[in-house]
Design an enzyme around this catalytic site. Structure first.
Site: not given
Length: 414
Positions: A126, A203, A206, A229, A369
């Site tokens: 991302h 990261d 997700q 999220k 993104c």
């Protein structure tokens, strides 16, 4: 866990849907990769905070401020437990994953990355896990290297090892791609990075809503994720960092609360985690995040993964029957973690999204993104449907019904 039957699946669907007031049946929401809806327990927790304990935490000695402080620190403990960090000192509250990743780049990066060093990321990142490293490397005269996966997003252990060398000082990688849905073997990659003397930043934006993330088991040095999220309010995020690293890093922002002592000549910094939480904090957001994490835990990741895989398989199996649809990523639904990104021959993704909207189905279209990944996949933009724990078979069938009408509505005779 009881055997999953059609009947008890429907019962659970109805029970979970009742927890989300916005899901009133007037639309089908399949944009969970962008943001998730909020259960009543989260809405009520935030409302209760502002109704009964709203005060500036950590700065007052009166009862209301002390209650606000207690709520904030209880939320920090909830996060610590949820990701199995060793200490609450390792939990930094931020606005979102983007701010967390920038914090690592600006503080750890500026302090420890120097000219000639190398930072390794993947082409799947991302923009929030790409641009901070681009800027840091330009500023420091360091090299930014991109791991190029297989066309389906796979990165093998041998492939990862080939990018390691003595100059690599930091690896930053997504856990689950927000476009391809592929899950990286983070535990193996972090071990290899450490064997080569590099720090590993993850990261988890997700992955955190879809699978159990245990920072001690994965042995990552940093983890970033956003509350919105994982069914929490917008404006609250988390940076986990190993205490030994956080103690060496300079502050990210300067001002109130992050200081220990100030004179006209300088200042000394507060202890962890407050050194990285300058200014008035988002106490209501932290309380909401705590409620969201407890809600997710009450369902359990075993059940969440089963629910989401069932729906992903149902969706992909039907999509594969349509020759004009092309799904990005791996062929097995198990490798998508609720993310299904695709193109339709002859129809622009924005037109696809508009037609879905006419059928009251919410999906996302664009580059997500991740423009360098789009170039890698040889397409400027795509459409993405992303599944959350409250989605149902009915949602998938509504999606598929709208999907099968798109080419006809655009003038094709299929």
């Amino acid at each position: 866990m009881p055997e999953i039957t059609k009947e008890n699946r429907q019962d659970e669907d109805e029970r979970i849907r009742r927890d989300f007031p916005i899901l009133d049946g007037s639309f089908t929401y399949l944009d969970n990769g962008a943001t998730t809806q909020k259960p009543k327990c989260v809405l009520e927790a935030v409302d209760r905070y502002y109704r009964t304990m709203n005060a500036n935490p950590m700065r007052g000695l009166y009862k209301l401020s002390l209650a606000a402080t207690e709520a904030y620190e209880e939320a920090r403990e909830t996060v610590r437990s949820f990701i199995n960090a060793a200490s609450t000192e390792e939990i930094i509250f931020t606005r979102n994953a983007t701010e967390s990743l920038n914090l690592v780049a600006y503080t750890y990066g500026r302090a420890f990355i120097k000219e000639g060093d190398e930072v390794v990321i993947t082409i799947m990142e991302h923009h929030s896990n790409m641009i901070p490293w681009q800027q840091l490397c330009m500023e420091k005269g360091a090299k930014l290297t991109y791991i190029m996966p297989e066309p389906d997003g796979s990165i093998t252990e041998e492939m990862f090892r080939s990018y390691m060398n003595p100059n690599v000082k930091l690896v930053s990688m997504t856990h689950i791609s927000n476009v391809l849905g592929v899950k990286n073997d983070v535990k193996t990659f972090a071990r290899i990075a450490h064997e080569n003397g590099a720090v590993f930043s993850l990261d988890g934006a997700q992955s955190i809503p879809h699978t159990k993330v245990d920072v001690q088991d994965l042995d990552v040095d940093f983890l970033s994720f956003s509350g919105h999220k994982i069914y929490a309010p917008m404006g609250i995020g988390v940076l986990y960092g190993k205490k030994a690293l956080l103690e060496k890093m300079p502050p990210f922002l300067f001002g109130g609360e992050m200081i220990e002592y100030v004179t006209t000549e300088g200042a000394t910094w507060n202890e962890l985690p407050h050194k990285f939480e300058a200014g008035t904090v988002n106490d209501g957001g932290a309380v909401g995040l705590s409620a969201a994490l407890k809600y997710v835990s009450s369902i359990g990741f075993e059940r969440i993964e089963e629910r989401e895989l069932h729906l992903t398989r149902l969706m992909m199996d039907e999509m594969k029957k349509l020759p004009y649809i092309h799904i990005l990523g791996k062929k097995d639904p198990e490798d998508h973690h609720g993310i299904v990104t695709f193109t339709i021959d002859g129809v622009h993704p924005h037109d696809i999204a508009a037609i879905f909207d006419e059928h009251n189905v919410d999906i996302r279209a664009g580059h997500h993104c991740a423009q360098p990944l789009m170039k890698f996949c040889h397409t400027p933009s795509t459409v993405r449907a992303s599944i959350g724990l409250y989605n149902t078979e009915e949602d998938v069938y509504k999606f598929l019904d709208a999907l099968k009408k798109i080419r006809t509505e655009m003038g094709y005779n299929d």
